[in-house]
Design a protein around this motif. Structure first.
Motif, mmCIF file in Angstrom:
data_model
loop_
_atom_site.group_PDB
_atom_site.id
_atom_site.type_symbol
_atom_site.label_atom_id
_atom_site.label_comp_id
_atom_site.label_asym_id
_atom_site.label_seq_id
_atom_site.Cartn_x
_atom_site.Cartn_y
_atom_site.Cartn_z
ATOM 1 N N THR A 42 19.504 7.747 68.019
ATOM 2 C CA THR A 42 19.820 8.735 69.053
ATOM 3 C C THR A 42 18.712 8.876 70.070
ATOM 4 O O THR A 42 18.968 8.954 71.279
ATOM 5 C CB THR A 42 20.102 10.099 68.392
ATOM 6 O OG1 THR A 42 21.217 9.958 67.518
ATOM 7 C CG2 THR A 42 20.400 11.152 69.442
ATOM 8 N N HIS A 43 17.475 8.900 69.618
ATOM 9 C CA HIS A 43 16.368 9.256 70.514
ATOM 10 C C HIS A 43 15.541 8.060 70.984
ATOM 11 O O HIS A 43 14.710 8.219 71.891
ATOM 12 C CB HIS A 43 15.449 10.257 69.813
ATOM 13 C CG HIS A 43 16.138 11.538 69.442
ATOM 14 N ND1 HIS A 43 16.482 12.490 70.365
ATOM 15 C CD2 HIS A 43 16.567 12.001 68.242
ATOM 16 C CE1 HIS A 43 17.084 13.504 69.758
ATOM 17 N NE2 HIS A 43 17.153 13.231 68.471
ATOM 18 N N ASP A 262 33.101 20.547 77.986
ATOM 19 C CA ASP A 262 32.050 20.975 77.062
ATOM 20 C C ASP A 262 32.326 20.479 75.646
ATOM 21 O O ASP A 262 31.402 20.109 74.907
ATOM 22 C CB ASP A 262 31.949 22.500 77.062
ATOM 23 C CG ASP A 262 31.501 23.048 78.416
ATOM 24 O OD1 ASP A 262 30.905 22.272 79.184
ATOM 25 O OD2 ASP A 262 31.757 24.229 78.693
ATOM 26 N N GLU A 265 31.371 16.854 75.392
ATOM 27 C CA GLU A 265 29.909 16.715 75.328
ATOM 28 C C GLU A 265 29.389 17.049 73.935
ATOM 29 O O GLU A 265 28.482 16.380 73.423
ATOM 30 C CB GLU A 265 29.259 17.612 76.379
ATOM 31 C CG GLU A 265 27.751 17.487 76.410
ATOM 32 C CD GLU A 265 27.121 18.321 77.493
ATOM 33 O OE1 GLU A 265 25.904 18.545 77.439
ATOM 34 O OE2 GLU A 265 27.853 18.770 78.398
ATOM 35 N N ARG A 266 29.947 18.094 73.302
ATOM 36 C CA ARG A 266 29.510 18.437 71.944
ATOM 37 C C ARG A 266 29.815 17.307 70.969
ATOM 38 O O ARG A 266 28.994 16.965 70.104
ATOM 39 C CB ARG A 266 30.201 19.723 71.492
ATOM 40 C CG ARG A 266 29.622 20.982 72.109
ATOM 41 C CD ARG A 266 30.119 22.217 71.375
ATOM 42 N NE ARG A 266 31.566 22.338 71.442
ATOM 43 C CZ ARG A 266 32.216 23.014 72.377
ATOM 44 N NH1 ARG A 266 31.537 23.602 73.353
ATOM 45 N NH2 ARG A 266 33.530 23.089 72.366
ATOM 46 N N SER A 269 27.465 14.466 71.462
ATOM 47 C CA SER A 269 26.095 14.757 71.031
ATOM 48 C C SER A 269 25.876 14.304 69.598
ATOM 49 O O SER A 269 24.793 13.815 69.247
ATOM 50 C CB SER A 269 25.812 16.254 71.155
ATOM 51 O OG SER A 269 25.854 16.658 72.499
ATOM 52 N N GLY A 273 23.786 11.484 70.566
ATOM 53 C CA GLY A 273 22.607 12.301 70.779
ATOM 54 C C GLY A 273 22.776 13.182 71.999
ATOM 55 O O GLY A 273 23.531 12.853 72.922
ATOM 56 N N PRO A 274 22.088 14.330 72.040
ATOM 57 C CA PRO A 274 22.302 15.279 73.136
ATOM 58 C C PRO A 274 21.906 14.743 74.497
ATOM 59 O O PRO A 274 22.554 15.039 75.495
ATOM 60 C CB PRO A 274 21.449 16.486 72.722
ATOM 61 C CG PRO A 274 20.452 15.940 71.752
ATOM 62 C CD PRO A 274 21.114 14.824 71.042
ATOM 63 N N VAL A 275 20.839 13.947 74.554
ATOM 64 C CA VAL A 275 20.368 13.460 75.855
ATOM 65 C C VAL A 275 21.380 12.497 76.464
ATOM 66 O O VAL A 275 21.809 12.654 77.619
ATOM 67 C CB VAL A 275 18.986 12.801 75.702
ATOM 68 C CG1 VAL A 275 18.543 12.210 77.043
ATOM 69 C CG2 VAL A 275 17.966 13.795 75.186
ATOM 70 N N ALA A 277 24.467 12.054 75.575
ATOM 71 C CA ALA A 277 25.758 12.722 75.766
ATOM 72 C C ALA A 277 25.772 13.501 77.069
ATOM 73 O O ALA A 277 26.746 13.465 77.828
ATOM 74 C CB ALA A 277 26.043 13.650 74.587
ATOM 75 N N ARG A 278 24.683 14.242 77.355
ATOM 76 C CA ARG A 278 24.616 14.982 78.618
ATOM 77 C C ARG A 278 24.649 14.033 79.810
ATOM 78 O O ARG A 278 25.353 14.281 80.802
ATOM 79 C CB ARG A 278 23.341 15.836 78.626
ATOM 80 C CG ARG A 278 23.028 16.508 79.957
ATOM 81 C CD ARG A 278 24.109 17.471 80.377
ATOM 82 N NE ARG A 278 24.250 18.574 79.460
ATOM 83 C CZ ARG A 278 23.574 19.716 79.586
ATOM 84 N NH1 ARG A 278 22.737 19.885 80.565
ATOM 85 N NH2 ARG A 278 23.771 20.692 78.729
#
Length: 683
Positions: A42-43, A262, A265-266, A269, A273-275, A277-278
């Motif tokens: 993810t990161h 939204d 996006e959730r 995530s 991963g949140p980054v 996905a955003r």
């Protein structure tokens, strides 16, 4: 653990302890690997963009995770081999890693409870804390004692044991980390993104951000996400978000599409991963910065926050109680309520309007008003954009024609003092049943009046019939005299016209009333003939009283209305005045102009009406007459007809005795007037 049972000859117990240790170690390896693999994916891997546009995203992610699991296990084995060479114990490395992870504590606590924190402050604090951690704990693992002597001296000055550097390193690194975080955050200014992230991280959850999704349907969501996620993944994620939010496949409400965005996006995530996905959602499903968020979404957000605030102290429980109380009042109103936000979308659609229209609230809220099902969309949107704030109309609902009364009120914030509208409230009243009852009451009262008139009509028609019979009998003796025959024929025609006039008046008055029914269009009505016909009908109804009439009216005076219905009002007032008048009394009927209104005044010289009953006389079925002498409907219906003509009716007690009833009607135009009193003797 293995030596004790082996020394006692318990081989199987030693074997069990060995298998238990291997199982525990294997479990730790598996758990740690399965936790680190998604984190690295993810990161570290996904932000590099390798997954962008993969046609089979799920398969690619699966194999990437498997590869990371293998790399992590091999890296762990290499680290174990390195430890054996350096001779460093696992306990020392565990303490070093614990202090390293602790460097995130100031930043995490600051973002959770201090909204003023900034990105620069967080990164600066982490850099300072990590640097001190590296110098005090990592360097001594490989460096000689002379290199780290300064750390021992600093620890001794602060009162920490020299042979255990963990306390000093932890205290020093976290203290400098927190001070750097606070100092740099206060010295720098937050950006808009940092302020939004701070509100989202603190306990004060932010309301939905402004802006509407450019994509207008779930199908368009799939098309825009397909180039980034692949067609299969885009379809699966949009369908999963629709299912979790209980939204239909053809959803088009802007507020619900924002919720769908939204939700996507959730879901992404957890996958990307949140980054990432955003980044993916912001690129594919852009927001219109100029569009305003639907007020329905804002209200839904507030209601959800209040619903979840059961355990909080302070004014929140009281606010929730007030909200529920006002919501119950709104739902229990017998009038349909439709509130529209500033963006033209429906915010409130109460239970009464839902029952009246047959349109569920869930399919209405958040939709533009003009997009509502027929006939409500064209009806409400046309009325909302019109000039009139109050109107009456007829619509067909489920095959049944209904009479609706519409009211409109624009909402403007009082604290701003400007004309900026925050939307509007529309009230919808169903007048169908009331109009039907009014129509029946009007017809029944007209029939009752017709019965009272019948006796007078019989007498009135009897006189000309007697004259016609006498003239006809004498006519056969005068056949040889042409002049006499012509004279007798003229007299007969004159009596016939008199009968025709009486019959026409009676037939016109007997037609069904229109109060509450399909009203005829208003026309200009001359007042003087109206008064004369009303007096004639009233005389026929109460001929035995011997009451005389006097009516006065300016020449050319007119009103705007329905002559038949206004005649019914005057007949009701005149018959009531005759009933209240003494034998051979006088009833006055006059018309004049006062302040742009036409006033029709009926006055008698009876016993008058008590002041406390002056307003009750307009109530249906209320009467001051004896049993069997009145229905109590006449004045109530008369007042209703006057209100439909835009006028008022007032009952007063005259000085010196008697009652005065004043009917005020709007004047279509003011004319030159002269008063010609006319006095009629009783018959």
């Amino acid at each position: 653990m293995l030596a004790v049972p082996a020394s006692r000859g318990a081989t199987w117990l030693a074997l069990g302890a060995f298998l238990g240790g291997v199982s525990a170690a294997s479990a730790m390896v598996i758990v740690t690997t399965l936790a680190l693999a998604p984190m690295c994916l993810t990161h570290l891997v996904l932000p590099l963009g390798y997954a962008r546009g993969q046609p089979h995203l799920y398969g690619w992610l699966l194999w990437a995770r498997r590869l990371l699991i293998g790399i992590i296990i091999l890296a762990g084995y290499g680290f174990h081999w390195l430890l054996n060479i350096r001779g460093t114990g696992l306990v020392d490395l565990g303490l070093v890693s614990f202090v390293a992870v602790a460097q995130f504590i100031p930043g995490v606590l600051g973002l959770l409870f201090w909204k003023r924190g900034t990105r620069a402050g967080l990164l600066t604090g982490l850099a300072v804390g990590a640097s001190l951690w590296f110098l005090t704990l990592v360097v001594p693992l490989w460096a000689s004692p002379d290199v780290v002597a300064w750390t021992h001296r600093m620890a001794a000055l602060l009162g920490f044991p020299v042979n255990e550097p963990w306390g000093f390193a932890t205290f020093a690194s976290l203290t400098l980390n927190g001070l750097a975080f606070i100092g740099v955050s206060l010295a720098t200014r937050q950006s808009a993104e940092e302020a939004e992230a701070a509100r989202a991280c603190t306990r004060e959850e932010a309301a939905p951000a402004a802006g509407g999704v450019v994509a207008g349907s779930p199908d368009e969501f799939r098309r825009k996400l397909a180039p980034l996620l692949g067609e299969e993944a885009a379809t699966a994620e949009v369908d999963r978000a629709l299912k979790s939010l209980s939204l239909p496949q053809d959803e088009r409400r802007p507020s619900e599409l924002r919720r769908l965005r939204d939700g996507v996006e959730r879901n992404l995530s957890g996958l990307l991963g949140p980054v990432l996905a955003r980044m993916t959602v912001e690129e594919a499903l852009r927001l219109e910065p100029g569009a305003r968020t639907a007020l329905a979404e804002q209200l839904r957000f507030v209601e959800e926050r209040l619903r979840d605030a059961r355990g909080l102290q302070g004014p929140v429980p009281a606010l929730e109680a007030v909200r529920r109380y006002l919501r119950r009042i709104l739902e229990d109103l017998p009038v349909g309520v439709c509130a529209v936000g500033p963006d033209g979308e429906v915010v409130i659609w109460n239970a009464t309007l839902e029952q009246l229209s047959g349109v569920p609230v869930d399919t209405v809220r958040g939709h533009p008003m003009e997009a509502l099902p027929a006939p409500w969309g064209p009806l409400l949107s046309g009325f909302a954009s019109g000039v009139d704030g109050d109107t009456e109309t007829r619509v067909t609902v489920a095959g049944v024609e209904r009479i609706l009364r519409l009211h409109r009120s624009r909402l403007s914030p009082a604290e701003q003092g400007t004309g900026t509208s925050e939307g509007m409230a529309l009230l919808v009243e169903d007048f169908t049943a009331r109009k039907a009852v009014d129509a029946r009451m009007a017809h029944q009262d007209r029939l009752a009046s017709l019965g009272r008139v019948a006796a007078g009509v019989a007498h009135e028609i009897g006189n000309p019939l007697t004259a016609i019979a006498s003239l006809t009998q004498n006519l056969k003796y005068e056949l040889e005299d042409p002049a006499a025959v012509q004279e007798r024929a003229g007299l007969i025609l004159q009596q016939c016209r008199r009968i025709d006039a009486i019959v026409r008046t009676l037939v016109g008055f007997s037609h069904e009333g229109t109060v509450g029914g399909q009203a005829r269009p208003f026309t200009r009505v001359a007042v003087a003939p109206l008064l004369s016909e009303a007096v004639q009908l009233a005389r026929l109804a109460r001929k035995q009283h011997g009451v005389s009439f006097e009516h006065r009216c300016p020449e050319g005076l007119e009103v705007q209305g329905d002559a038949q219905r206004l005649e019914q009002v005057l007949v009701n007032l005149l018959t009531n005045a005759m009933d209240a008048s003494p034998e051979h009394g006088l009833v006055e009927l006059e018309a004049d102009i006062d302040g742009g209104a036409v006033r029709l005044r009926v006055m008698d010289r009876g016993h008058g009406i008590p002041t406390e009953l002056a307003q009750r006389v307009f109530e249906p079925f209320f009467t001051t007459k004896g049993p069997g002498e009145g229905t109590g409907l006449g004045l109530a219906l008369a007042a209703g007809i006057v209100r439909e003509h835009g006028g008022t009716m007032q009952v007063d007690k005259r000085q010196g005795g008697g009652t005065s009833v004043v009917v005020s009607l709007p004047e279509p135009r003011r004319m030159e007037a002269s008063v010609n009193p006319e006095r009629e003797a009783p018959e």
